[in-house]
Design an enzyme around this catalytic site. Structure first.
Site, PDB file in Angstrom:
ATOM      1  N   MET A  35      39.060  41.072  42.525  1.00 28.46           N
ATOM      2  CA  MET A  35      37.454  41.172  42.496  1.00 28.46           C
ATOM      3  C   MET A  35      37.059  42.425  41.725  1.00 28.46           C
ATOM      4  O   MET A  35      37.943  43.362  41.490  1.00 28.46           O
ATOM      5  CB  MET A  35      37.639  42.750  44.407  1.00 28.46           C
ATOM      6  CG  MET A  35      37.509  41.183  45.633  1.00 28.46           C
ATOM      7  SD  MET A  35      36.853  42.077  46.833  1.00 28.46           S
ATOM      8  CE  MET A  35      37.368  40.589  47.724  1.00 28.46           C
ATOM      9  N   HIS A  75      32.486  46.304  45.256  1.00 25.94           N
ATOM     10  CA  HIS A  75      32.645  45.198  46.848  1.00 25.94           C
ATOM     11  C   HIS A  75      33.939  46.172  47.529  1.00 25.94           C
ATOM     12  O   HIS A  75      34.066  46.666  47.277  1.00 25.94           O
ATOM     13  CB  HIS A  75      33.377  44.218  45.533  1.00 25.94           C
ATOM     14  CG  HIS A  75      34.014  44.635  44.393  1.00 25.94           C
ATOM     15  ND1 HIS A  75      35.405  45.436  44.383  1.00 25.94           N
ATOM     16  CD2 HIS A  75      33.673  44.472  43.334  1.00 25.94           C
ATOM     17  CE1 HIS A  75      35.455  45.287  43.099  1.00 25.94           C
ATOM     18  NE2 HIS A  75      34.584  45.933  42.756  1.00 25.94           N
ATOM     19  N   HIS A 131      36.151  48.101  45.910  1.00 27.07           N
ATOM     20  CA  HIS A 131      35.739  49.911  45.615  1.00 27.07           C
ATOM     21  C   HIS A 131      35.878  50.475  47.547  1.00 27.07           C
ATOM     22  O   HIS A 131      36.010  51.245  47.744  1.00 27.07           O
ATOM     23  CB  HIS A 131      34.193  49.820  45.500  1.00 27.07           C
ATOM     24  CG  HIS A 131      33.993  49.225  44.173  1.00 27.07           C
ATOM     25  ND1 HIS A 131      33.545  47.873  43.579  1.00 27.07           N
ATOM     26  CD2 HIS A 131      34.197  50.170  42.851  1.00 27.07           C
ATOM     27  CE1 HIS A 131      33.627  47.886  42.161  1.00 27.07           C
ATOM     28  NE2 HIS A 131      33.705  49.348  41.422  1.00 27.07           N
TER      29      HIS A 131
END
Ligand code: PAF
Length: 295
Positions: A199, A49, A52
Protein backbone atom coordinates in the site's frame (compact mmCIF):
# COMPACT_ATOMS: atom_id res chain seq x y z
CA UNK A 1 -34.07 20.04 5.40
CA UNK A 2 -32.54 22.07 2.63
CA UNK A 3 -30.23 19.57 0.89
CA UNK A 4 -27.68 22.26 0.18
CA UNK A 5 -27.22 22.91 3.91
CA UNK A 6 -26.62 19.24 4.75
CA UNK A 7 -22.90 18.62 5.22
CA UNK A 8 -22.21 15.10 6.59
CA UNK A 9 -18.56 16.01 7.28
CA UNK A 10 -19.65 18.81 9.60
CA UNK A 11 -21.92 16.44 11.52
CA UNK A 12 -19.18 13.81 11.96
CA UNK A 13 -16.79 16.51 13.16
CA UNK A 14 -19.22 17.77 15.78
CA UNK A 15 -19.52 14.35 17.38
CA UNK A 16 -15.97 13.04 17.26
CA UNK A 17 -13.03 13.82 19.47
CA UNK A 18 -10.35 14.38 16.83
CA UNK A 19 -8.61 17.65 17.65
CA UNK A 20 -7.41 19.41 14.50
CA UNK A 21 -4.53 21.79 15.15
CA UNK A 22 -2.62 23.89 12.67
CA UNK A 23 0.06 25.64 14.68
CA UNK A 24 2.93 24.38 16.79
CA UNK A 25 1.87 26.70 19.62
CA UNK A 26 -1.68 25.29 19.70
CA UNK A 27 -0.35 21.73 19.51
CA UNK A 28 2.09 22.23 22.36
CA UNK A 29 -0.54 23.97 24.50
CA UNK A 30 -2.91 21.04 23.99
CA UNK A 31 -0.25 18.42 24.73
CA UNK A 32 0.89 20.24 27.89
CA UNK A 33 -2.70 20.10 29.17
CA UNK A 34 -2.68 16.30 28.87
CA UNK A 35 -0.73 15.83 32.09
CA UNK A 36 2.35 14.02 30.87
CA UNK A 37 0.49 11.18 29.20
CA UNK A 38 2.64 9.18 26.79
CA UNK A 39 2.54 10.60 23.28
CA UNK A 40 2.73 8.57 20.07
CA UNK A 41 3.47 10.38 16.81
CA UNK A 42 2.54 9.09 13.36
CA UNK A 43 4.11 11.44 10.80
CA UNK A 44 2.48 11.27 7.36
CA UNK A 45 2.02 13.26 4.19
CA UNK A 46 -1.67 12.36 4.06
CA UNK A 47 -3.59 10.40 1.41
CA UNK A 48 -4.05 7.92 4.22
CA UNK A 49 -4.49 4.22 3.49
CA UNK A 50 -4.66 1.03 5.54
CA UNK A 51 -0.89 1.16 6.04
CA UNK A 52 -1.14 4.51 7.83
CA UNK A 53 -4.18 3.37 9.78
CA UNK A 54 -2.24 0.33 11.00
CA UNK A 55 0.38 2.77 12.37
CA UNK A 56 -2.38 4.69 14.19
CA UNK A 57 -3.72 1.41 15.63
CA UNK A 58 -0.25 0.39 16.87
CA UNK A 59 0.31 3.87 18.30
CA UNK A 60 -3.04 3.69 20.10
CA UNK A 61 -2.09 0.34 21.61
CA UNK A 62 1.23 1.66 22.94
CA UNK A 63 0.65 5.31 23.90
CA UNK A 64 -2.05 7.38 25.60
CA UNK A 65 -2.31 10.22 23.08
CA UNK A 66 -1.86 9.70 19.35
CA UNK A 67 -0.85 12.62 17.17
CA UNK A 68 -0.97 12.10 13.42
CA UNK A 69 0.69 14.80 11.35
CA UNK A 70 -0.26 15.49 7.75
CA UNK A 71 2.22 17.70 5.99
CA UNK A 72 3.37 17.39 2.38
CA UNK A 73 6.94 18.39 3.03
CA UNK A 74 8.37 20.37 0.10
CA UNK A 75 12.03 19.96 1.10
CA UNK A 76 12.02 16.19 0.56
CA UNK A 77 10.76 16.34 -3.02
CA UNK A 78 13.47 16.26 -5.64
CA UNK A 79 11.00 16.86 -8.45
CA UNK A 80 8.61 19.85 -8.53
CA UNK A 81 5.98 17.95 -10.53
CA UNK A 82 5.98 15.10 -8.00
CA UNK A 83 5.30 17.63 -5.22
CA UNK A 84 2.51 19.25 -7.21
CA UNK A 85 0.94 15.88 -8.10
CA UNK A 86 1.11 14.50 -4.56
CA UNK A 87 -2.47 13.57 -3.56
CA UNK A 88 -4.09 15.76 -0.86
CA UNK A 89 -7.54 14.30 -0.06
CA UNK A 90 -7.78 16.07 3.29
CA UNK A 91 -11.54 15.64 3.85
CA UNK A 92 -11.39 11.85 3.53
CA UNK A 93 -8.18 11.75 5.58
CA UNK A 94 -10.01 13.51 8.42
CA UNK A 95 -12.86 11.00 8.28
CA UNK A 96 -10.38 8.11 8.37
CA UNK A 97 -8.60 9.58 11.39
CA UNK A 98 -11.91 10.11 13.16
CA UNK A 99 -12.90 6.50 12.48
CA UNK A 100 -9.50 5.31 13.69
CA UNK A 101 -10.07 7.31 16.89
CA UNK A 102 -6.86 9.27 16.51
CA UNK A 103 -6.62 11.99 19.15
CA UNK A 104 -4.90 14.84 17.32
CA UNK A 105 -4.38 15.77 13.71
CA UNK A 106 -1.56 18.26 13.28
CA UNK A 107 -1.83 19.80 9.81
CA UNK A 108 0.36 22.89 9.56
CA UNK A 109 0.76 25.18 6.59
CA UNK A 110 4.18 25.31 4.93
CA UNK A 111 4.82 28.74 6.50
CA UNK A 112 4.30 27.23 9.96
CA UNK A 113 7.01 24.61 9.45
CA UNK A 114 9.29 26.83 7.39
CA UNK A 115 8.68 30.41 8.57
CA UNK A 116 11.93 31.51 6.96
CA UNK A 117 14.49 30.21 4.52
CA UNK A 118 16.78 27.84 6.34
CA UNK A 119 19.75 25.66 5.71
CA UNK A 120 19.72 22.06 6.94
CA UNK A 121 22.42 19.48 6.62
CA UNK A 122 23.18 16.54 8.86
CA UNK A 123 25.94 14.12 8.00
CA UNK A 124 24.67 10.62 8.73
CA UNK A 125 27.20 8.83 6.55
CA UNK A 126 26.65 6.40 3.73
CA UNK A 127 23.16 5.23 4.69
CA UNK A 128 21.81 8.48 3.18
CA UNK A 129 23.49 7.95 -0.17
CA UNK A 130 22.78 4.30 -0.94
CA UNK A 131 19.74 2.96 -2.87
CA UNK A 132 17.04 5.69 -2.70
CA UNK A 133 19.77 8.25 -1.98
CA UNK A 134 21.36 7.58 -5.37
CA UNK A 135 18.11 8.16 -7.23
CA UNK A 136 16.78 11.00 -5.09
CA UNK A 137 19.82 12.98 -3.92
CA UNK A 138 18.89 15.37 -1.09
CA UNK A 139 15.61 13.57 -0.35
CA UNK A 140 16.67 12.23 3.03
CA UNK A 141 18.06 15.59 4.15
CA UNK A 142 14.54 16.98 3.61
CA UNK A 143 13.00 14.02 5.47
CA UNK A 144 15.35 14.49 8.42
CA UNK A 145 14.71 18.23 8.44
CA UNK A 146 10.94 17.87 8.78
CA UNK A 147 10.95 14.86 11.09
CA UNK A 148 13.39 16.71 13.38
CA UNK A 149 10.97 19.68 13.47
CA UNK A 150 8.05 17.35 14.21
CA UNK A 151 9.96 15.55 16.98
CA UNK A 152 10.91 18.89 18.56
CA UNK A 153 7.32 20.20 18.29
CA UNK A 154 5.51 17.07 19.53
CA UNK A 155 8.18 15.57 21.82
CA UNK A 156 6.76 12.08 21.29
CA UNK A 157 7.71 9.16 23.50
CA UNK A 158 7.25 6.82 20.55
CA UNK A 159 7.14 7.55 16.81
CA UNK A 160 5.73 5.09 14.31
CA UNK A 161 6.96 4.56 10.75
CA UNK A 162 6.20 1.94 8.10
CA UNK A 163 8.69 -0.71 7.04
CA UNK A 164 7.86 0.12 3.42
CA UNK A 165 10.18 3.13 3.76
CA UNK A 166 12.86 0.98 5.37
CA UNK A 167 15.79 3.20 4.42
CA UNK A 168 13.89 6.24 5.70
CA UNK A 169 13.53 4.46 9.05
CA UNK A 170 17.30 3.87 9.28
CA UNK A 171 17.95 7.52 8.28
CA UNK A 172 15.57 8.88 10.95
CA UNK A 173 17.05 6.50 13.52
CA UNK A 174 20.51 7.92 12.80
CA UNK A 175 19.22 11.52 12.93
CA UNK A 176 17.49 10.93 16.29
CA UNK A 177 20.68 9.35 17.65
CA UNK A 178 22.95 12.20 16.47
CA UNK A 179 20.53 14.87 17.71
CA UNK A 180 20.14 12.96 21.00
CA UNK A 181 16.35 12.99 20.80
CA UNK A 182 14.67 10.89 23.51
CA UNK A 183 12.20 9.19 21.19
CA UNK A 184 11.76 5.48 20.57
CA UNK A 185 11.16 4.60 16.93
CA UNK A 186 8.79 1.79 16.10
CA UNK A 187 8.84 0.09 12.70
CA UNK A 188 5.48 -1.29 11.61
CA UNK A 189 4.99 -4.07 9.03
CA UNK A 190 4.15 -3.38 5.38
CA UNK A 191 0.44 -3.62 4.66
CA UNK A 192 -0.34 -5.18 1.28
CA UNK A 193 -3.36 -5.35 -0.98
CA UNK A 194 -4.80 -8.88 -1.38
CA UNK A 195 -2.78 -9.31 -4.60
CA UNK A 196 0.52 -8.39 -2.91
CA UNK A 197 0.92 -4.72 -3.94
CA UNK A 198 2.40 -2.75 -1.04
CA UNK A 199 0.00 0.00 0.00
CA UNK A 200 1.21 3.46 -0.93
CA UNK A 201 -0.34 6.90 -1.35
CA UNK A 202 1.12 6.87 -4.86
CA UNK A 203 -0.86 3.77 -5.95
CA UNK A 204 -3.83 5.95 -6.88
CA UNK A 205 -1.79 7.31 -9.80
CA UNK A 206 -1.61 3.81 -11.37
CA UNK A 207 -3.97 2.91 -14.19
CA UNK A 208 -5.65 -0.51 -13.94
CA UNK A 209 -3.13 -1.88 -16.41
CA UNK A 210 -0.12 -0.35 -14.64
CA UNK A 211 -1.39 -1.71 -11.35
CA UNK A 212 -1.24 -5.24 -12.80
CA UNK A 213 2.32 -4.66 -14.01
CA UNK A 214 3.29 -3.25 -10.59
CA UNK A 215 2.61 -6.65 -9.04
CA UNK A 216 5.93 -7.83 -10.45
CA UNK A 217 7.68 -5.99 -7.59
CA UNK A 218 6.18 -8.10 -4.81
CA UNK A 219 6.53 -11.22 -7.01
CA UNK A 220 10.24 -10.51 -7.44
CA UNK A 221 10.66 -9.97 -3.69
CA UNK A 222 8.85 -13.23 -3.01
CA UNK A 223 11.25 -14.96 -5.37
CA UNK A 224 14.02 -13.84 -2.98
CA UNK A 225 12.19 -14.89 0.18
CA UNK A 226 14.30 -17.95 0.99
CA UNK A 227 17.46 -16.92 -0.82
CA UNK A 228 20.62 -18.31 0.89
CA UNK A 229 22.16 -14.81 1.17
CA UNK A 230 25.69 -15.90 2.01
CA UNK A 231 25.96 -18.49 -0.75
CA UNK A 232 27.07 -17.90 -4.31
CA UNK A 233 23.70 -19.14 -5.60
CA UNK A 234 22.11 -15.99 -4.08
CA UNK A 235 23.51 -13.92 -6.96
CA UNK A 236 21.83 -16.24 -9.49
CA UNK A 237 18.47 -15.98 -7.73
CA UNK A 238 18.85 -12.19 -7.47
CA UNK A 239 19.59 -12.01 -11.18
CA UNK A 240 16.43 -14.04 -11.89
CA UNK A 241 14.38 -11.57 -9.85
CA UNK A 242 15.99 -8.62 -11.70
CA UNK A 243 15.19 -10.25 -15.06
CA UNK A 244 11.61 -10.84 -13.94
CA UNK A 245 11.15 -7.09 -13.35
CA UNK A 246 12.99 -6.06 -16.51
CA UNK A 247 10.75 -8.33 -18.58
CA UNK A 248 7.56 -6.70 -17.27
CA UNK A 249 6.09 -4.18 -19.75
CA UNK A 250 5.84 -0.58 -18.56
CA UNK A 251 8.14 -1.20 -15.57
CA UNK A 252 11.51 0.54 -15.39
CA UNK A 253 13.71 -0.98 -12.69
CA UNK A 254 15.87 1.44 -10.68
CA UNK A 255 17.37 -1.04 -8.23
CA UNK A 256 16.82 -4.44 -6.66
CA UNK A 257 19.45 -5.23 -4.07
CA UNK A 258 20.03 -7.49 -1.11
CA UNK A 259 21.79 -5.55 1.65
CA UNK A 260 22.63 -5.60 5.33
CA UNK A 261 19.49 -4.44 7.19
CA UNK A 262 21.61 -2.47 9.65
CA UNK A 263 23.53 0.01 7.49
CA UNK A 264 22.16 -1.01 4.08
CA UNK A 265 25.66 -1.84 2.90
CA UNK A 266 26.51 -4.76 0.66
CA UNK A 267 28.54 -6.33 3.47
CA UNK A 268 26.48 -9.37 4.44
CA UNK A 269 29.15 -11.01 6.59
CA UNK A 270 27.75 -9.82 9.97
CA UNK A 271 24.08 -9.08 9.44
CA UNK A 272 23.09 -8.70 13.14
CA UNK A 273 19.87 -6.99 12.10
CA UNK A 274 19.37 -9.45 9.23
CA UNK A 275 19.34 -8.84 5.52
CA UNK A 276 16.76 -7.17 3.36
CA UNK A 277 15.86 -7.02 -0.32
CA UNK A 278 14.83 -3.54 -1.49
CA UNK A 279 13.37 -2.58 -4.83
CA UNK A 280 12.43 0.66 -6.61
CA UNK A 281 10.90 0.97 -10.06
CA UNK A 282 8.89 3.34 -12.16
CA UNK A 283 5.58 1.94 -13.32
CA UNK A 284 4.41 4.32 -16.01
CA UNK A 285 4.98 7.72 -14.42
CA UNK A 286 4.66 6.42 -10.86
CA UNK A 287 7.70 5.57 -8.78
CA UNK A 288 7.13 2.68 -6.37
CA UNK A 289 9.29 1.11 -3.66
CA UNK A 290 8.93 -2.14 -1.75
CA UNK A 291 11.07 -4.45 0.36
CA UNK A 292 11.20 -7.75 2.18
CA UNK A 293 13.21 -8.63 5.29
CA UNK A 294 15.01 -11.88 4.51
CA UNK A 295 16.29 -13.06 7.83
O1 PAF B 1 7.04 8.75 5.02
C1 PAF B 1 6.50 9.86 4.86
O2 PAF B 1 5.29 9.97 4.63
C2 PAF B 1 7.35 11.12 4.97
O3 PAF B 1 8.61 10.92 4.43
C3 PAF B 1 7.45 11.65 6.41
C4 PAF B 1 8.14 10.69 7.34
C5 PAF B 1 6.04 11.95 6.93
C6 PAF B 1 8.24 12.96 6.41
O4 PAF B 1 7.64 13.93 5.60
Amino acid sequence: MNRKQFDPLKIIRTFTALKILKTIAALQKYLQQQNKKTIGLVPTMGALHQGHLSLIALAKAQTAIVVCSIFVNPTQFTNALDLEKYPRPIETDIIKLEQAECDVLFMPETTEMYPQKEHWHLDIGEVEHRLEGKFRPGHYQGVMQIVYKLFVAVKPDLAFFGQKDFQQFRVIEKMAELKKLPVKLVMCPIIREADGLAMSSRNIHLTAEERQHALVLSRALNHLKNVPVKEASAQIILKEAVEMIKAEPGVELEYLEIVNADDLSEDLSHPEKGTIALVAAKVGQTRLIDNMILG
